[in-house]
Design a protein around this motif. Structure first.
Motif, PDB file in Angstrom:
ATOM      1  N   VAL A   1       1.820 -17.062  -4.612  1.00 57.10           N
ATOM      2  CA  VAL A   1       1.405 -16.942  -3.216  1.00 57.10           C
ATOM      3  C   VAL A   1      -0.096 -16.691  -3.118  1.00 57.10           C
ATOM      4  O   VAL A   1      -0.727 -16.229  -4.077  1.00 57.10           O
ATOM      5  CB  VAL A   1       2.179 -15.825  -2.477  1.00 57.10           C
ATOM      6  CG1 VAL A   1       3.661 -16.159  -2.380  1.00 57.10           C
ATOM      7  CG2 VAL A   1       1.967 -14.484  -3.160  1.00 57.10           C
TER       8      VAL A   1
ATOM      9  N   LEU B   1       0.127 -22.508  -5.496  1.00 58.10           N
ATOM     10  CA  LEU B   1       0.298 -21.337  -4.643  1.00 58.10           C
ATOM     11  C   LEU B   1       0.722 -21.754  -3.236  1.00 58.10           C
ATOM     12  O   LEU B   1       0.224 -22.733  -2.696  1.00 58.10           O
ATOM     13  CB  LEU B   1      -1.014 -20.549  -4.540  1.00 58.10           C
ATOM     14  CG  LEU B   1      -1.602 -20.047  -5.849  1.00 58.10           C
ATOM     15  CD1 LEU B   1      -2.964 -19.423  -5.603  1.00 58.10           C
ATOM     16  CD2 LEU B   1      -0.666 -19.055  -6.526  1.00 58.10           C
TER      17      LEU B   1
ATOM     18  N   GLU C   1       0.465 -17.792   2.283  1.00 56.79           N
ATOM     19  CA  GLU C   1       1.214 -16.832   3.099  1.00 56.79           C
ATOM     20  C   GLU C   1       0.471 -16.426   4.357  1.00 56.79           C
ATOM     21  O   GLU C   1       1.099 -16.103   5.361  1.00 56.79           O
ATOM     22  CB  GLU C   1       1.522 -15.564   2.292  1.00 56.79           C
ATOM     23  CG  GLU C   1       2.654 -15.694   1.334  1.00 56.79           C
ATOM     24  CD  GLU C   1       3.123 -14.337   0.844  1.00 56.79           C
ATOM     25  OE1 GLU C   1       2.305 -13.396   0.715  1.00 56.79           O
ATOM     26  OE2 GLU C   1       4.339 -14.206   0.604  1.00 56.79           O
TER      27      GLU C   1
ATOM     28  N   SER D   1       1.475 -15.119 -10.508  1.00 52.89           N
ATOM     29  CA  SER D   1       2.814 -14.684 -10.936  1.00 52.89           C
ATOM     30  C   SER D   1       3.840 -14.805  -9.824  1.00 52.89           C
ATOM     31  O   SER D   1       4.998 -15.131 -10.071  1.00 52.89           O
ATOM     32  CB  SER D   1       2.781 -13.233 -11.429  1.00 52.89           C
ATOM     33  OG  SER D   1       1.914 -13.110 -12.524  1.00 52.89           O
ATOM     34  N   ASN D   2       3.409 -14.540  -8.587  1.00 53.52           N
ATOM     35  CA  ASN D   2       4.305 -14.628  -7.439  1.00 53.52           C
ATOM     36  C   ASN D   2       4.173 -15.947  -6.683  1.00 53.52           C
ATOM     37  O   ASN D   2       4.905 -16.192  -5.724  1.00 53.52           O
ATOM     38  CB  ASN D   2       4.058 -13.457  -6.485  1.00 53.52           C
ATOM     39  CG  ASN D   2       4.571 -12.149  -7.062  1.00 53.52           C
ATOM     40  OD1 ASN D   2       5.769 -11.974  -7.203  1.00 53.52           O
ATOM     41  ND2 ASN D   2       3.667 -11.257  -7.426  1.00 53.52           N
TER      42      ASN D   2
ATOM     43  N   ASP E   1      -1.994 -14.651  -6.161  1.00 53.88           N
ATOM     44  CA  ASP E   1      -1.239 -14.027  -7.245  1.00 53.88           C
ATOM     45  C   ASP E   1      -0.391 -15.131  -7.873  1.00 53.88           C
ATOM     46  O   ASP E   1       0.620 -15.542  -7.316  1.00 53.88           O
ATOM     47  CB  ASP E   1      -0.369 -12.906  -6.682  1.00 53.88           C
ATOM     48  CG  ASP E   1       0.502 -12.237  -7.736  1.00 53.88           C
ATOM     49  OD1 ASP E   1       0.604 -12.751  -8.871  1.00 53.88           O
ATOM     50  OD2 ASP E   1       1.106 -11.201  -7.411  1.00 53.88           O
TER      51      ASP E   1
ATOM     52  N   GLY F   1       1.615 -11.192  -2.671  1.00 56.09           N
ATOM     53  CA  GLY F   1       2.206 -11.022  -3.995  1.00 56.09           C
ATOM     54  C   GLY F   1       2.055  -9.568  -4.384  1.00 56.09           C
ATOM     55  O   GLY F   1       2.632  -8.688  -3.764  1.00 56.09           O
ATOM     56  N   SER F   2       1.230  -9.316  -5.404  1.00 56.25           N
ATOM     57  CA  SER F   2       0.943  -7.932  -5.774  1.00 56.25           C
ATOM     58  C   SER F   2      -0.528  -7.579  -5.546  1.00 56.25           C
ATOM     59  O   SER F   2      -1.010  -6.570  -6.055  1.00 56.25           O
ATOM     60  CB  SER F   2       1.339  -7.680  -7.229  1.00 56.25           C
ATOM     61  OG  SER F   2       0.651  -8.571  -8.078  1.00 56.25           O
TER      62      SER F   2
ATOM     63  N   MET G   1       0.753  -9.750 -13.030  1.00 60.75           N
ATOM     64  CA  MET G   1       0.065 -10.516 -12.009  1.00 60.75           C
ATOM     65  C   MET G   1      -1.073 -11.300 -12.660  1.00 60.75           C
ATOM     66  O   MET G   1      -1.767 -10.802 -13.523  1.00 60.75           O
ATOM     67  CB  MET G   1      -0.514  -9.602 -10.934  1.00 60.75           C
ATOM     68  CG  MET G   1      -1.440 -10.342  -9.999  1.00 60.75           C
ATOM     69  SD  MET G   1      -2.368  -9.376  -8.810  1.00 60.75           S
ATOM     70  CE  MET G   1      -3.421  -8.392  -9.811  1.00 60.75           C
TER      71      MET G   1
END
Length: 175
Positions: free
Chosen positions: A27, A49, A52, A24-25, A22, A101-102, A1
């Motif tokens: 979002v 990003l 969300e 990596s994701n 995040d 994300g995380s 992340m």
């Protein structure tokens, strides 16, 4: 992340909005889009990003007046305390959790300044977004003695939950 956290001046009464993401994701969530939701959304776009969630710490106009524009641009649902008005798309309760994300976001209901006030706690990063209940050097205003007592209890609850190494990120630049 790859954790992203930005405090963004949002106009009004020295309001702050926040971007929690995040990379990596791909979002993020935006918090209290306030008077300048475009600035927050532009920061999300600059970080590549997708928004969300739109999260409100409480329902005062100076924090939620960017919700409609934020939803129009991003299509993201609004998350707020379950008894907030207008009713949120995602109802937050005390000890609720959202995952971006995380990134884990935990919520504490802390009435007093407003009956629908929540604090957003990021336990892995030791970050507390306190809205208008706790500022640098002061606390949020109340409109009655009953609200002041409620806020006092909420502050004690909050300070007992947060660790000593937590960083506080308020809803306004008041100090």
């Amino acid at each position: 992340m790859n954790f992203i956290f930005e405090q963004i001046p949002a106009g009004g009464d020295r309001n702050f909005a926040y971007l929690i993401g995040d990379r990596s994701n791909g979002v993020c969530a935006i918090v209290d889009p306030s008077f300048n939701p475009d600035a927050v959304i532009d920061r999300a776009k600059a970080q590549s990003l997708r928004v969300e969630y739109i999260i409100n710490t409480h329902g005062h106009t100076d924090h939620i007046n960017g919700n409609a524009r934020s939803r129009q641009i991003t299509g993201a649902p609004v998350a707020a305390f379950k008894e907030a008005m207008p009713s949120p798309d995602i109802a937050i309760d005390n000890n609720s959790r959202l995952i971006v994300g995380s990134v884990q976001l935990d919520f504490f209901h802390v009435p007093g300044h407003a009956n629908d006030h929540i604090v957003i706690w990021l336990p892995d990063q030791r970050i507390a977004i306190t809205g208008d209940i706790l500022f640098v050097g002061k606390i949020g205003g109340t409109s009655s003695e009953k609200d002041a007592r409620t806020e006092w209890n909420s502050l004690h609850l909050l300070l007992n939950k947060l660790p000593d190494d937590a960083t506080i990120w308020p809803g306004h630049d008041y100090g």
